[in-house]
Design a protein around this motif. Structure first.
Motif, PDB file in Angstrom:
ATOM      1  N   MET A   1      -7.602  18.747  25.034  1.00  0.00           N
ATOM      2  CA  MET A   1      -7.803  19.694  23.945  1.00  0.00           C
ATOM      3  C   MET A   1      -7.141  19.162  22.677  1.00  0.00           C
ATOM      4  O   MET A   1      -6.008  18.713  22.699  1.00  0.00           O
ATOM      5  N   THR A   2      -7.854  19.220  21.587  1.00  0.00           N
ATOM      6  CA  THR A   2      -7.328  18.772  20.308  1.00  0.00           C
ATOM      7  C   THR A   2      -6.521  19.892  19.670  1.00  0.00           C
ATOM      8  O   THR A   2      -6.950  21.033  19.635  1.00  0.00           O
ATOM      9  N   LYS A   3      -5.353  19.552  19.174  1.00  0.00           N
ATOM     10  CA  LYS A   3      -4.517  20.517  18.460  1.00  0.00           C
ATOM     11  C   LYS A   3      -4.766  20.358  16.972  1.00  0.00           C
ATOM     12  O   LYS A   3      -5.219  19.321  16.507  1.00  0.00           O
ATOM     13  N   VAL A   4      -4.437  21.408  16.221  1.00  0.00           N
ATOM     14  CA  VAL A   4      -4.575  21.371  14.769  1.00  0.00           C
ATOM     15  C   VAL A   4      -3.228  21.692  14.149  1.00  0.00           C
ATOM     16  O   VAL A   4      -2.549  22.632  14.552  1.00  0.00           O
ATOM     17  N   SER A   5      -2.847  20.881  13.169  1.00  0.00           N
ATOM     18  CA  SER A   5      -1.641  21.126  12.378  1.00  0.00           C
ATOM     19  C   SER A   5      -2.049  21.247  10.920  1.00  0.00           C
ATOM     20  O   SER A   5      -3.084  20.728  10.505  1.00  0.00           O
ATOM     21  N   ILE A   6      -1.208  21.923  10.168  1.00  0.00           N
ATOM     22  CA  ILE A   6      -1.477  22.074   8.740  1.00  0.00           C
ATOM     23  C   ILE A   6      -0.302  21.526   7.935  1.00  0.00           C
ATOM     24  O   ILE A   6       0.828  21.488   8.410  1.00  0.00           O
ATOM     25  N   ALA A   7      -0.623  21.062   6.740  1.00  0.00           N
ATOM     26  CA  ALA A   7       0.384  20.619   5.778  1.00  0.00           C
ATOM     27  C   ALA A   7       0.155  21.406   4.494  1.00  0.00           C
ATOM     28  O   ALA A   7      -0.989  21.697   4.134  1.00  0.00           O
ATOM     29  N   CYS A   8       1.239  21.773   3.837  1.00  0.00           N
ATOM     30  CA  CYS A   8       1.174  22.587   2.619  1.00  0.00           C
ATOM     31  C   CYS A   8       1.495  21.717   1.411  1.00  0.00           C
ATOM     32  O   CYS A   8       2.561  21.098   1.351  1.00  0.00           O
ATOM     33  N   ILE A   9       0.586  21.691   0.451  1.00  0.00           N
ATOM     34  CA  ILE A   9       0.749  20.874  -0.747  1.00  0.00           C
ATOM     35  C   ILE A   9       0.981  21.798  -1.946  1.00  0.00           C
ATOM     36  O   ILE A   9       0.046  22.399  -2.472  1.00  0.00           O
ATOM     37  N   ALA A  10       2.249  21.946  -2.325  1.00  0.00           N
ATOM     38  CA  ALA A  10       2.622  22.747  -3.491  1.00  0.00           C
ATOM     39  C   ALA A  10       2.881  21.799  -4.650  1.00  0.00           C
ATOM     40  O   ALA A  10       3.546  20.771  -4.479  1.00  0.00           O
ATOM     41  N   LEU A  11       2.367  22.139  -5.822  1.00  0.00           N
ATOM     42  CA  LEU A  11       2.477  21.252  -6.984  1.00  0.00           C
ATOM     43  C   LEU A  11       3.224  21.918  -8.130  1.00  0.00           C
ATOM     44  O   LEU A  11       3.129  23.119  -8.337  1.00  0.00           O
ATOM     45  N   ASP A  12       3.934  21.062  -8.862  1.00  0.00           N
ATOM     46  CA  ASP A  12       4.547  21.441 -10.134  1.00  0.00           C
ATOM     47  C   ASP A  12       4.313  20.239 -11.037  1.00  0.00           C
ATOM     48  O   ASP A  12       5.102  19.302 -11.056  1.00  0.00           O
ATOM     49  N   GLY A  13       3.167  20.242 -11.725  1.00  0.00           N
ATOM     50  CA  GLY A  13       2.761  19.042 -12.466  1.00  0.00           C
ATOM     51  C   GLY A  13       2.429  17.944 -11.472  1.00  0.00           C
ATOM     52  O   GLY A  13       1.675  18.149 -10.535  1.00  0.00           O
ATOM     53  N   LYS A  14       3.026  16.742 -11.675  1.00  0.00           N
ATOM     54  CA  LYS A  14       2.827  15.630 -10.740  1.00  0.00           C
ATOM     55  C   LYS A  14       3.825  15.666  -9.596  1.00  0.00           C
ATOM     56  O   LYS A  14       3.853  14.776  -8.769  1.00  0.00           O
ATOM     57  N   LYS A  15       4.648  16.695  -9.555  1.00  0.00           N
ATOM     58  CA  LYS A  15       5.648  16.793  -8.492  1.00  0.00           C
ATOM     59  C   LYS A  15       5.094  17.614  -7.330  1.00  0.00           C
ATOM     60  O   LYS A  15       4.387  18.596  -7.525  1.00  0.00           O
ATOM     61  N   VAL A  16       5.459  17.165  -6.122  1.00  0.00           N
ATOM     62  CA  VAL A  16       5.008  17.779  -4.882  1.00  0.00           C
ATOM     63  C   VAL A  16       6.245  18.251  -4.125  1.00  0.00           C
ATOM     64  O   VAL A  16       7.264  17.557  -4.089  1.00  0.00           O
ATOM     65  N   LEU A  17       6.141  19.414  -3.496  1.00  0.00           N
ATOM     66  CA  LEU A  17       7.239  19.928  -2.693  1.00  0.00           C
ATOM     67  C   LEU A  17       7.275  19.194  -1.355  1.00  0.00           C
ATOM     68  O   LEU A  17       6.274  19.138  -0.645  1.00  0.00           O
ATOM     69  N   VAL A  18       8.432  18.611  -1.048  1.00  0.00           N
ATOM     70  CA  VAL A  18       8.648  17.965   0.239  1.00  0.00           C
ATOM     71  C   VAL A  18       9.918  18.540   0.858  1.00  0.00           C
ATOM     72  O   VAL A  18      10.773  19.077   0.148  1.00  0.00           O
ATOM     73  N   ALA A  19      10.010  18.432   2.172  1.00  0.00           N
ATOM     74  CA  ALA A  19      11.152  19.009   2.879  1.00  0.00           C
ATOM     75  C   ALA A  19      11.720  17.995   3.864  1.00  0.00           C
ATOM     76  O   ALA A  19      10.985  17.200   4.451  1.00  0.00           O
ATOM     77  N   HIS A  20      13.037  18.035   4.026  1.00  0.00           N
ATOM     78  CA  HIS A  20      13.763  17.124   4.911  1.00  0.00           C
ATOM     79  C   HIS A  20      14.014  17.839   6.234  1.00  0.00           C
ATOM     80  O   HIS A  20      14.704  18.863   6.273  1.00  0.00           O
ATOM     81  N   ARG A  21      13.432  17.317   7.300  1.00  0.00           N
ATOM     82  CA  ARG A  21      13.508  17.968   8.609  1.00  0.00           C
ATOM     83  C   ARG A  21      14.937  17.989   9.148  1.00  0.00           C
ATOM     84  O   ARG A  21      15.723  17.078   8.891  1.00  0.00           O
ATOM     85  N   ASN A  22      15.227  19.031   9.940  1.00  0.00           N
ATOM     86  CA  ASN A  22      16.496  19.068  10.660  1.00  0.00           C
ATOM     87  C   ASN A  22      16.636  17.792  11.482  1.00  0.00           C
ATOM     88  O   ASN A  22      15.633  17.200  11.877  1.00  0.00           O
ATOM     89  N   PRO A  23      17.860  17.342  11.782  1.00  0.00           N
ATOM     90  CA  PRO A  23      18.044  16.039  12.431  1.00  0.00           C
ATOM     91  C   PRO A  23      17.524  15.926  13.866  1.00  0.00           C
ATOM     92  O   PRO A  23      17.209  14.831  14.304  1.00  0.00           O
ATOM     93  N   GLN A  24      17.408  17.024  14.612  1.00  0.00           N
ATOM     94  CA  GLN A  24      16.971  16.916  15.996  1.00  0.00           C
ATOM     95  C   GLN A  24      15.450  16.785  16.087  1.00  0.00           C
ATOM     96  O   GLN A  24      14.739  17.080  15.157  1.00  0.00           O
ATOM     97  N   GLY A  25      14.963  16.344  17.248  1.00  0.00           N
ATOM     98  CA  GLY A  25      13.529  16.217  17.480  1.00  0.00           C
ATOM     99  C   GLY A  25      13.021  14.827  17.175  1.00  0.00           C
ATOM    100  O   GLY A  25      13.713  13.990  16.605  1.00  0.00           O
ATOM    101  N   GLN A  26      11.756  14.596  17.567  1.00  0.00           N
ATOM    102  CA  GLN A  26      11.155  13.269  17.414  1.00  0.00           C
ATOM    103  C   GLN A  26      11.067  12.809  15.971  1.00  0.00           C
ATOM    104  O   GLN A  26      11.209  11.640  15.679  1.00  0.00           O
ATOM    105  N   MET A  27      10.796  13.706  15.073  1.00  0.00           N
ATOM    106  CA  MET A  27      10.676  13.353  13.652  1.00  0.00           C
ATOM    107  C   MET A  27      11.873  13.867  12.858  1.00  0.00           C
ATOM    108  O   MET A  27      11.805  14.018  11.642  1.00  0.00           O
ATOM    109  N   GLY A  28      12.963  14.143  13.543  1.00  0.00           N
ATOM    110  CA  GLY A  28      14.148  14.675  12.894  1.00  0.00           C
ATOM    111  C   GLY A  28      14.685  13.743  11.821  1.00  0.00           C
ATOM    112  O   GLY A  28      14.629  12.520  11.947  1.00  0.00           O
ATOM    113  N   GLY A  29      15.161  14.333  10.735  1.00  0.00           N
ATOM    114  CA  GLY A  29      15.763  13.561   9.663  1.00  0.00           C
ATOM    115  C   GLY A  29      14.776  12.902   8.726  1.00  0.00           C
ATOM    116  O   GLY A  29      15.168  12.143   7.837  1.00  0.00           O
ATOM    117  N   ARG A  30      13.482  13.180   8.890  1.00  0.00           N
ATOM    118  CA  ARG A  30      12.476  12.578   8.017  1.00  0.00           C
ATOM    119  C   ARG A  30      11.953  13.624   7.042  1.00  0.00           C
ATOM    120  O   ARG A  30      12.062  14.818   7.254  1.00  0.00           O
TER     121      ARG A  30
END
Length: 137
Positions: A1-30
């Motif tokens: 079964m294929t899963k679906v994930s979403i990404a949120c693209i918030a803009l302020d001019g040419k700036k994009v909102l990004v977030a730093h993940r909590n350190p735990q987990g496979q993608m932690g700290g990214r």
């Protein structure tokens, strides 16, 4: 079964909102575009609103689909859909309430490759960058 994930693209001019993940987990700290998994019975748009509310404590309006991609995660195919979102404020004067991240930032879209970004979001980066550049013209 294929899963679906979403990404949120918030803009302020040419700036994009990004977030730093909590350190735990496979993608932690990214860094990543905020988002998450679409739950059973949920539309992409409903998932965007729920995920942003859970992770940042604010209600957003969902705009157009910006980019799509597929990737493998733990042997499973995941479809990633990125949507433009409209936030009620930029989280600077009144800070967002974080539950899954240690910090957030508004970065110039051109700077994203310099961040330690999650691989799945890098797959949609070029489409997001093109979208942002069209929007600011």
């Amino acid at each position: 079964m294929t899963k679906v994930s979403i990404a949120c693209i918030a803009l302020d001019g040419k700036k994009v909102l990004v977030a730093h993940r909590n350190p735990q987990g496979q993608m932690g700290g990214r860094w990543e575009f905020p988002g998450g998994k679409v739950e059973q019975g949920e539309s992409d748009e409903q998932a965007v609103v729920r995920e942003f509310s859970e992770e940042f404590g604010v209600s957003v309006t969902v705009g157009n689909l910006v980019a799509s991609s597929e990737f493998q995660h733990n042997g499973q195919t995941v479809k990633l859909h990125a949507y433009r979102i409209y936030v009620p404020h930029n989280g600077m004067e009144t800070e967002y309430v974080l539950s899954e991240h240690t910090e957030y930032a508004w970065v110039d879209v051109q700077e994203i490759p310099n961040l330690y970004f999650v691989d799945s979001d890098l797959k949609i980066y070029n489409d997001v960058k093109e979208y942002v550049m069209r929007e600011v013209q």
